[in-house]
Write a protein that holds these residues in place. Structure first.
Motif: not given
Length: 170
Positions: A54-56, A110-112, A159-170
């Motif tokens: 990822n870029e970020t 997004l794909y979740e 959809s562009d393949g950037v992994w945005h998050y890996f988190w538990s629900e708050d």
């Protein structure tokens, strides 16, 4: 004629659960495969490769629990009950074994995983209930979300393949 507010225009449009991985865009499938390949090593350090793609960096908590610049592998270890990342690896594998949803939010798609976090209602059977519990961090077992359901961990990839998050629900 009524006008939609900005909030309405950005409301999530969530698909029904999807189990067919062939329907994923190629960039999403590629990063998912990279993440799973890293998990197959059994070493949380191997996740550094898909994280650095990822870029970020992906977000590992919704709140500002981790300071910018903190090593992502150290964060994943800290989130893991065993403090070595084995729980993290187990969670990722369990999450990606579940159906996913496609979320459209304005121009972003997004794909979740897992899909059940976006679907109302109890699990259909005991097998589904066990699968849901596999997606919950040990540290979250004693806390329910606002709906009284287990606080499942989610993975979101654009959809562009950037992994945005890996988190538990708050």
């Amino acid at each position: 004629m009524s006008r939609k507010s900005n909030a309405d225009a950005l409301a999530d449009v969530v698909s029904p659960p999807i189990g067919d991985l062939a329907l994923l865009p190629a960039p999403v499938a590629k990063i998912r495969d990279k993440i799973l390949a890293a998990c197959e090593t059994g070493d949380v350090e191997a996740l550094r490769i898909p994280i650095d793609w990822n870029e970020t960096r992906p977000l590992f908590a919704r709140s500002g629990a981790f300071k910018a610049g903190t090593d992502p592998i150290e964060i994943l270890k800290a989130l893991s009950f065993d403090r070595k990342g084995r729980e993290t690896i187990s969670l990722i594998r369990a999450i990606f074994a579940q159906p996913y949803v496609k979320i459209m939010r304005g121009p972003t798609t997004l794909y979740e995983w897992p899909a059940f976090t976006r679907q109302p209602g109890p699990p259909a059977n005991d097998r589904d209930a066990v699968a849901r519990w596999r997606c919950v961090r040990f540290g979250d077992l004693s806390r329910a979300n606002a709906e009284g359901k287990p606080r499942a961990t989610r993975i979101g990839i654009a959809s562009d393949g950037v992994w945005h998050y890996f988190w538990s629900e708050d």
